[in-house]
Enzyme design. Structure first.
Site, mmCIF file in Angstrom:
data_model
loop_
_atom_site.group_PDB
_atom_site.id
_atom_site.type_symbol
_atom_site.label_atom_id
_atom_site.label_comp_id
_atom_site.label_asym_id
_atom_site.label_seq_id
_atom_site.Cartn_x
_atom_site.Cartn_y
_atom_site.Cartn_z
ATOM 1 N N ARG A 145 0.543 -1.423 0.466
ATOM 2 C CA ARG A 145 -0.150 -0.153 0.214
ATOM 3 C C ARG A 145 0.705 1.259 0.153
ATOM 4 O O ARG A 145 0.503 1.954 -0.576
ATOM 5 C CB ARG A 145 -0.944 0.183 1.020
ATOM 6 C CG ARG A 145 -2.288 1.326 1.033
ATOM 7 C CD ARG A 145 -3.182 0.713 2.120
ATOM 8 N NE ARG A 145 -4.141 1.942 2.473
ATOM 9 C CZ ARG A 145 -4.485 2.309 3.147
ATOM 10 N NH1 ARG A 145 -3.416 2.555 4.523
ATOM 11 N NH2 ARG A 145 -5.478 3.576 3.513
ATOM 12 N N HIS B 50 -0.555 4.336 -2.171
ATOM 13 C CA HIS B 50 0.017 5.820 -1.803
ATOM 14 C C HIS B 50 1.269 6.608 -2.415
ATOM 15 O O HIS B 50 0.808 8.071 -1.957
ATOM 16 C CB HIS B 50 -0.076 5.781 -0.298
ATOM 17 C CG HIS B 50 -1.309 5.549 0.475
ATOM 18 N ND1 HIS B 50 -1.692 5.849 1.394
ATOM 19 C CD2 HIS B 50 -2.249 4.596 -0.636
ATOM 20 C CE1 HIS B 50 -3.449 5.132 1.225
ATOM 21 N NE2 HIS B 50 -3.398 4.655 -0.025
ATOM 22 N N ASP B 51 2.259 6.249 -2.496
ATOM 23 C CA ASP B 51 3.122 7.113 -2.878
ATOM 24 C C ASP B 51 2.981 7.330 -4.582
ATOM 25 O O ASP B 51 3.503 8.679 -4.698
ATOM 26 C CB ASP B 51 4.764 6.401 -3.182
ATOM 27 C CG ASP B 51 6.261 6.920 -2.847
ATOM 28 O OD1 ASP B 51 5.934 8.140 -3.161
ATOM 29 O OD2 ASP B 51 7.232 6.740 -3.986
ATOM 30 N N ASN C 203 -3.417 8.530 4.866
ATOM 31 C CA ASN C 203 -2.610 7.638 5.117
ATOM 32 C C ASN C 203 -2.148 7.891 6.879
ATOM 33 O O ASN C 203 -2.032 7.537 7.630
ATOM 34 C CB ASN C 203 -0.906 8.510 5.334
ATOM 35 C CG ASN C 203 -0.928 8.027 3.540
ATOM 36 O OD1 ASN C 203 -1.155 7.007 2.899
ATOM 37 N ND2 ASN C 203 -0.413 9.444 2.970
ATOM 38 N N HIS D 220 -3.735 -14.709 11.180
ATOM 39 C CA HIS D 220 -3.084 -14.403 9.638
ATOM 40 C C HIS D 220 -4.186 -13.739 8.906
ATOM 41 O O HIS D 220 -3.839 -12.892 7.565
ATOM 42 C CB HIS D 220 -2.657 -15.590 9.770
ATOM 43 C CG HIS D 220 -1.527 -16.134 10.151
ATOM 44 N ND1 HIS D 220 -1.038 -16.985 10.790
ATOM 45 C CD2 HIS D 220 -0.029 -15.722 10.471
ATOM 46 C CE1 HIS D 220 -0.089 -17.880 11.463
ATOM 47 N NE2 HIS D 220 0.436 -16.191 11.038
ATOM 48 N N ASP E 104 -12.546 -21.192 -2.766
ATOM 49 C CA ASP E 104 -13.358 -20.523 -3.474
ATOM 50 C C ASP E 104 -13.460 -19.204 -3.400
ATOM 51 O O ASP E 104 -14.080 -18.694 -4.245
ATOM 52 C CB ASP E 104 -14.106 -21.087 -4.227
ATOM 53 C CG ASP E 104 -15.539 -21.273 -3.524
ATOM 54 O OD1 ASP E 104 -16.319 -21.870 -3.838
ATOM 55 O OD2 ASP E 104 -15.792 -21.212 -2.199
HETATM 56 C C1 HEM Z 1 -9.170 1.742 -6.168
HETATM 57 C C2 HEM Z 1 -9.311 2.669 -5.331
HETATM 58 C C3 HEM Z 1 -7.969 2.280 -3.544
HETATM 59 C C4 HEM Z 1 -9.464 2.661 -2.207
HETATM 60 C C5 HEM Z 1 -10.503 4.101 -2.653
HETATM 61 C C6 HEM Z 1 -8.366 2.487 -1.215
HETATM 62 C C7 HEM Z 1 -8.953 2.102 -0.112
HETATM 63 C C8 HEM Z 1 -8.195 2.101 0.862
HETATM 64 C C9 HEM Z 1 -8.735 1.847 2.027
HETATM 65 C C10 HEM Z 1 -9.319 2.476 2.959
HETATM 66 C C11 HEM Z 1 -7.800 0.922 2.960
HETATM 67 C C12 HEM Z 1 -8.478 0.585 4.965
HETATM 68 C C13 HEM Z 1 -6.914 2.088 5.079
HETATM 69 C C14 HEM Z 1 -7.983 1.890 6.501
HETATM 70 O O1 HEM Z 1 -8.947 1.581 7.098
HETATM 71 O O2 HEM Z 1 -6.414 1.765 7.962
HETATM 72 C C15 HEM Z 1 -7.427 0.298 2.425
HETATM 73 C C16 HEM Z 1 -5.919 -0.798 2.358
HETATM 74 C C17 HEM Z 1 -4.839 -1.579 1.332
HETATM 75 N N1 HEM Z 1 -5.676 -1.272 0.344
HETATM 76 FE FE1 HEM Z 1 -6.179 0.135 -0.733
HETATM 77 N N2 HEM Z 1 -7.362 1.409 -2.327
HETATM 78 C C18 HEM Z 1 -7.411 1.174 -3.479
HETATM 79 C C19 HEM Z 1 -6.292 0.245 -3.961
HETATM 80 C C20 HEM Z 1 -5.603 0.687 -3.939
HETATM 81 C C21 HEM Z 1 -4.468 -0.622 -4.879
HETATM 82 C C22 HEM Z 1 -4.120 0.517 -5.649
HETATM 83 C C23 HEM Z 1 -3.318 -0.651 -3.932
HETATM 84 C C24 HEM Z 1 -2.419 -1.713 -4.294
HETATM 85 C C25 HEM Z 1 -2.029 -1.582 -4.606
HETATM 86 C C26 HEM Z 1 -4.313 -0.859 -2.801
HETATM 87 C C27 HEM Z 1 -3.362 -1.879 -1.491
HETATM 88 C C28 HEM Z 1 -4.151 -1.640 -0.020
HETATM 89 C C29 HEM Z 1 -4.282 -2.621 1.065
HETATM 90 C C30 HEM Z 1 -2.545 -3.663 1.231
HETATM 91 C C31 HEM Z 1 -4.279 -2.377 1.781
HETATM 92 C C32 HEM Z 1 -3.869 -3.449 3.476
HETATM 93 C C33 HEM Z 1 -3.197 -2.286 3.896
HETATM 94 C C34 HEM Z 1 -2.645 -2.705 5.728
HETATM 95 O O3 HEM Z 1 -3.223 -4.070 6.232
HETATM 96 O O4 HEM Z 1 -1.967 -2.294 6.539
HETATM 97 N N3 HEM Z 1 -5.506 -0.484 -1.997
HETATM 98 N N4 HEM Z 1 -7.551 0.740 0.794
#
Ligand code: HEM
Ligand SMILES: *[C@@H]1O[C@H](CO)[C@@H](O)[C@H](O)[C@H]1NC(C)=O
Ligand SMILES: *[C@@H]1O[C@H](CO)[C@@H](O)[C@H](O)[C@H]1NC(C)=O
Length: 340
Positions: free
Chosen positions: A61, A65-66, A93, A213, A268
């Site tokens: 992530r 974000h970068d 962030n 996990h 699945d």
């Molecule tokens: C399409 C638009 C996207 C939105 C609106 C979005 C939004 C979010 C939100 C709201 C969270 C939870 C954050 C929290 O509640 O603390 C999240 C988690 C995450 N997002 Fe996205 N995201 C998007 C796209 C992506 C993309 C493109 C990636 C990576 C290729 C990504 C990777 C992740 C990951 C890995 C997590 C879990 C992080 C953790 O557990 O520390 N997201 N995202």
């Protein structure tokens, strides 16, 4: 005279060719200047994920974000200075982006093997790739040669990273603005499907208690409105999530839920199948399957995981190509948190 202008033209072409080639990322960028780079990053990422599997999701992530804020230039990693407020405190962030200490550990390990050579922006790209692979996904050749920004922008982070309240048009137009297609949007969003694979692997191998996990997580505050107020949600899924996410704003805001639903006995189960069943956790997730133009892509991935895998890898490479600093732009930071 003709001879001279031919020479001039040749020189000009040479400058153009060299100039553009130095401005392009390449997979062998550090092969001479830091031959042990990739193994050094990988061993640090591996030990961080061994300590806490979720860290793989968090590192992936950070790269997203970068890249979505003025390109993949390490700006996200900068702490506040007297001349700018950093991106770590921007809405997407704050209390959410994590793994900065792991990035520091990777950077120190890399500085030990080749000092002053590798950018923090490239470290994020490699760490994201390694995380996906270690978590049981596929791998790809990561392009390198990015340099680090000397500034960061909190407001660019607020505007550049889509919020989970986004609708499909907003998501598509933000991705399009950065050269990414609707297909890239769906593939990149589907990473929890990859991570799900590994969760099952981890559970099988270590036979530890299920909840310990989970990989990617979201806070209650990111999905409260969806689980209480939206109609395109499976009702038993909504009820399950409501149990650990109270309705009242201000309570339980940081309670965590897995981004994919937990049925560790079922193989699945994946992100795209969840979307088809109205079990997306975030509003923005469910937007990808809500009667709009991306429904067919989601359905395709849910039926054909291998097409998802290759699209995911190529979308990651495209995301890594967003406006890098190259050549003599920016700098190679010594410490990822500070400009030199
Ligand atoms: C399409 C638009 C996207 C939105 C609106 C979005 C939004 C979010 C939100 C709201 C969270 C939870 C954050 C929290 O509640 O603390 C999240 C988690 C995450 N997002 Fe996205 N995201 C998007 C796209 C992506 C993309 C493109 C990636 C990576 C290729 C990504 C990777 C992740 C990951 C890995 C997590 C879990 C992080 C953790 O557990 O520390 N997201 N995202
Ligand atoms: C950075 O500056 C912002 C705005 O002044 C502030 O809210 C935040 O706490 C600061 N972060 C750190 C780590 O000092
Ligand atoms: C649900 O919608 C109502 C009416 O728009 C609003 O007052 C309420 O705050 C919303 N609840 C949540 C949890 O978002």
């Amino acid at each position: 005279m003709a001879c001279f202008s031919n020479l001039g033209l040749t020189l000009l072409l040479l400058v153009v060719v060299l100039g553009s080639s130095s401005a392009k990322l390449s997979t062998n960028f550090y092969s001479k200047s830091c031959p042990n780079l990739l193994s050094t990053v990988k061993s640090t990422v591996t030990s961080a994920i061994n300590k806490e599997p979720r860290m793989g999701a968090s590192l992936l992530r950070l790269f997203f974000h970068d890249c979505f804020v003025n390109g993949c230039d390490g700006s996200l990693l900068l702490d506040n200075t007297s001349s700018f407020t950093g991106e770590k405190n921007a809405n997407p962030n704050r209390n959410s982006a994590r793994g900065f200490d792991v990035v520091d550990n990777i950077k120190s390990a890399v500085e030990n093997v080749c000092s002053g050579v590798v950018s923090c922006a490239d470290i994020l790209a490699i760490a994201a790739r390694d995380s996906v692979e270690i978590l049981g996904g596929l791998t790809w050749n990561v392009k390198l040669g990015r340099r680090d920004a000397r500034t960061a922008s909190q407001s660019a982070a607020n505007n550049g990273i889509p919020p989970p309240t986004s609708n499909l048009n907003q998501l598509i137009s933000r991705f399009n603005a950065l050269g990414l297609s609707a297909r890239d949007l769906v593939a990149l969003s589907g990473l929890s499907s990859l991570l799900q694979l590994h969760k099952i692997l981890l559970l099988t191998v270590s036979s530890v208690h299920a909840g310990s996990h989970t990989i990617g997580q979201a806070r209650c505050t990111s999905f409260r409105a969806r689980i209480y107020n939206e109609s395109n949600i499976d009702s038993s899924f909504a009820q399950t999530r409501q149990r650990s996410c109270p309705r009242a704003t201000g309570s339980g805001a940081n309670n965590l839920a897995p981004l994919d639903i937990q049925t560790p006995t079922s193989f699945d189960n994946n992100y795209f199948k969840n979307l088809v069943n109205n079990r997306g956790l975030l509003h923005s997730d469910q937007q990808l399957f809500n009667g709009g133009s991306t429904d067919s892509i989601v359905r395709g991935y849910s039926n054909n995981p291998s097409s998802f895998n290759s699209d995911f890898a190529s979308a990651m490479i495209k995301m890594g190509d967003i406006s890098p600093l190259t050549g003599s732009q920016g700098e190679i930071r010594k410490n990822c948190r500070r400009v030199n």
